[in-house]
Design an enzyme around this catalytic site. Structure first.
Site, short mmCIF file in Angstrom:
data_model
loop_
_atom_site.label_atom_id
_atom_site.label_comp_id
_atom_site.label_asym_id
_atom_site.label_seq_id
_atom_site.Cartn_x
_atom_site.Cartn_y
_atom_site.Cartn_z
N ASN A 190 0.86 -1.19 0.00
CA ASN A 190 0.00 0.00 0.00
C ASN A 190 0.89 1.23 0.00
O ASN A 190 1.37 1.67 1.05
CB ASN A 190 -0.92 -0.01 1.22
N GLU A 191 1.13 1.77 -1.17
CA GLU A 191 2.04 2.89 -1.35
C GLU A 191 1.38 4.20 -0.90
O GLU A 191 0.16 4.25 -0.65
CB GLU A 191 2.45 2.99 -2.82
N PRO A 192 2.17 5.28 -0.79
CA PRO A 192 1.58 6.58 -0.47
C PRO A 192 0.42 6.90 -1.39
O PRO A 192 0.49 6.71 -2.61
CB PRO A 192 2.77 7.54 -0.71
#
Length: 647
Positions: free
Chosen positions: A172-174
């Site tokens: 879950n990236e920025p």
């Protein structure tokens, strides 16, 4: 194990509410990743046993990467030695690269099998890992089914997490939302850079992945996030003490009512209660902490140490220090003199001089110095200026190259060297055939595929030749260059074997043969599974043997730790700092240039795309700048060291 000054002693880790007032997530600090992993593994094992007694299942959410490997090692140990059964365990892994074949060396399926599932009695039907082989049009339905399987199993009881440098949990990236579910994502460039070494190049890292969502993770009944090493310190500070924001997905965990961060001392080093404990509550003012606090204040206010006032200390949480010691002037002078004494142009000790205020003793002179270099270029990158100074000042300098460094050589370099060899020995049928075989292997080689033993050997010889060229340039005798080729390294892949008694014995024998007065070793400890850390541990174990045996030569031996191209010691921790003038800085760079296979582009550049000589020059100049800003003399560059006290 002997005590080391590489771990700054600040008394203890305060755990009272006042000391933790900046922290928004419950955070437990252990001295080492080994201790922390044992704690996590025990919690998981206790829940499994408890549910077994109740005739119930346990649902675990599992992570991959270097962070949880020791947890898995302990769980396997509990299974083998204590009879812990996993027959009542259901697992769901966080993520998988996409696309990815399950038998690929980069696959998380393979990772989990090698580290855990192949060694325990878990039922195959109870193991769930996102499928990287799906057709793209099937991904959405598959992700919905993954969520359904988690719900059907009763939800995740314990979710194990690591954390990426972007603050990602799972993949879950920025920008990920709090309610996101299992889905396909595009990977951030920083995440791909961090994975590049495993894939032998950024271009080979998949751009996408399947991952549980933040919402999926938050639905777990219990969350344990683990982080090891200084490389994670800054993002841990943001996640634990920062505001909740989508740009740092790990901050969402502040919403969870049963989440703990389990971290080691290095990963905790930027937290307020560890880095600046005087800002949280009253603390015990040791000499180490007084120095650390004063240097922090000097840098924060952009004032030289001797210019700090009572008001400066009082206004920044250090009124108790002034009250205890007496005045700012007294504190300033004490810290200034202490810092001044770390600076020496004589890293081997200055003969016929008063050494009572110097970091190195004057006798004996000349000294026998042994520099351990984990890879064949760490010596000149990390302490090339000091190495040159030791040679120039007449000491007998040895360099021990602990590993071959062969996996960091590009395939084209092998072709180039073999072209030269075949031209020199034209008509050598055996060499010609060997060259054809090498070219054929390399032309069909897949990304990340392990080289043949023959090619691994050629790559090692290339790096050996470069190291010898650097030694000759620096004035180190060729017979004083020792190529250990420690067996733990020789896997042909980024992942290494655990070090063994053989590695320690080879190091013990070398030390016993040379019996140095000085040892220099790489103290890069930010990656618990990195080559530098393993190499240092091997040295420690060999040295401990000498201590236990009562070896006489060790009574007259100092061990100094340097740091590599990745980071530098904190000024407060440095116990010896060697100035480097403009001429010697150029000589240091010339020595680095001898490692031509690492020039222009490195196989494993990490998150810094600059060449190693550029990193080293900037790092050394920055150390000099910091010393100057504190009120010390102005130098071109400086190399810093911490002494390891093994007795």
């Amino acid at each position: 194990m002997a005590e080391t000054s590489t771990k700054p002693k600040i008394g203890h880790y305060p755990t009272d509410e006042e000391s933790r007032k900046f922290e928004r997530i419950n955070t437990i600090i252990y001295e080492s990743s080994q201790e922390a992993s044992f704690f996590v593994a025990n919690e998981i094992a206790d829940l499994i046993r408890q549910r077994q007694k109740q005739g119930k299942q346990v649902v675990l959410g599992l992570a991959t990467g270097s962070t949880p490997t020791k947890v898995y090692d302990f769980l396997v140990k509990f299974h083998n030695e204590e009879g812990l059964s996993f027959k009542n365990v259901i697992t769901f892994n966080l993520d998988e690269y996409f696309p990815m074949e399950p038998d690929s060396i980069h696959s998380y399926v393979r990772f989990m099998n090698e580290h855990l599932f192949d060694h325990i009695d878990i039922k195959k039907e109870n193991v769930h890992i996102p499928d990287g082989t799906l057709d793209k049009e099937d991904v959405r339905d598959y992700c919905h089914e993954y969520e359904d399987k988690i719900r059907t199993a009763g939800g995740i009881d314990i979710q194990v997490l690591g954390i990426g440098r972007t603050g990602h949990i799972g993949f879950n990236e920025p920008g990920s939302s709090l309610k996101s579910k299992t889905r396909m994502v595009r990977l951030d460039r920083v995440t791909r850079l961090d994975a590049a070494s495993d894939f032998f190049g950024l271009e080979n890292v998949p751009a996408k992945a399947l991952t549980m969502g933040v919402g999926t993770i938050m639905a777990a009944k219990r969350i344990i996030l683990m982080a090891w090493g200084e490389g994670k310190a800054e993002i841990i500070k943001q996640a634990v003490e920062g505001k909740i924001k989508e740009s740092v997905p790990a901050t969402f965990l502040q919403h969870h009512d049963n989440c703990d961060f389990i971290i080691d001392h290095a990963a905790a080093s930027s937290l307020t209660r560890v880095f600046t404990p005087w800002l949280t509550s009253e603390c015990v003012w040791t000499d180490k902490l007084v120095k650390k606090a004063t240097l922090w204040l000097s840098e924060k206010l952009d004032k030289a140490i001797l210019k700090l006032t009572n008001e400066d200390y009082n206004e920044h949480g250090m009124g108790s220090l002034v009250a205890e010691i007496g005045s700012a002037e007294h504190i300033n002078l004490k810290v200034f003199n202490d810092l001044q004494r770390t600076i020496t142009g004589w890293p081997g000790g200055k003969p016929n001089a008063d050494d009572s205020q110097r970091p190195e003793r004057k006798d004996p002179y000349p000294k026998t110095c042994l520099i351990f270099s984990p890879h064949p270029d760490d010596d000149v990158i990390s302490m090339g200026g000091t190495l040159l100074r030791l040679v120039d000042q007449g000491h007998e300098v040895h360099v021990a190259y602990q590993t071959s460094g062969n996996i960091a050589v590009f395939d084209d370099e092998v072709i180039r060297f073999m072209d030269f060899a075949t031209d020199i020995q034209e008509g050598n049928a055996e060499l010609q055939q060997q060259f054809k075989d090498v070219r054929k292997f390399l032309s069909n080689k897949l990304p990340g595929q392990v080289d043949s033993p023959e090619i691994q050997n050629f790559k090692g010889l290339i790096r050996k030749g470069e190291a010898l060229a650097a030694c000759r340039y620096c004035g180190v005798k060729e017979e004083n260059a020792h190529f250990q080729n420690l067996p733990f390294y020789e896997t042909g892949t980024v992942k290494k074997k655990p070090h063994s008694a053989v590695d320690v014995q080879l190091t013990y024998d070398l030390l016993n043969d040379i019996k140095p007065h000085q040892i220099f070793a790489a103290g890069d400890l930010s990656d618990p599974h990195g080559t530098h850390r393993v190499c240092l541990q091997i040295i420690y174990e060999a040295m401990d043997r000498f201590v236990q045996e009562g070896a006489k030569w060790i009574d007259d031996c100092y061990l100094w730790l340097y740091r590599g191209a990745w980071q530098e010691w904190d000024i407060a921790d440095m116990e010896m700092c060697v100035p480097i003038g403009p001429k010697d800085m150029q000589r240091k760079k010339n020595a680095i240039f001898k490692h031509q296979s690492q020039k222009d582009a490195a196989m494993f550049p990490g998150n810094d795309e600059r060449e190693f000589w550029q990193r080293a020059e900037q790092r050394n100049k920055e150390t000099a700048r910091k010393y100057n800003a504190l009120g010390m003399a102005e130098y071109e560059a400086m190399e810093g060291f911490v002494r390891y006290k093994f007795k």
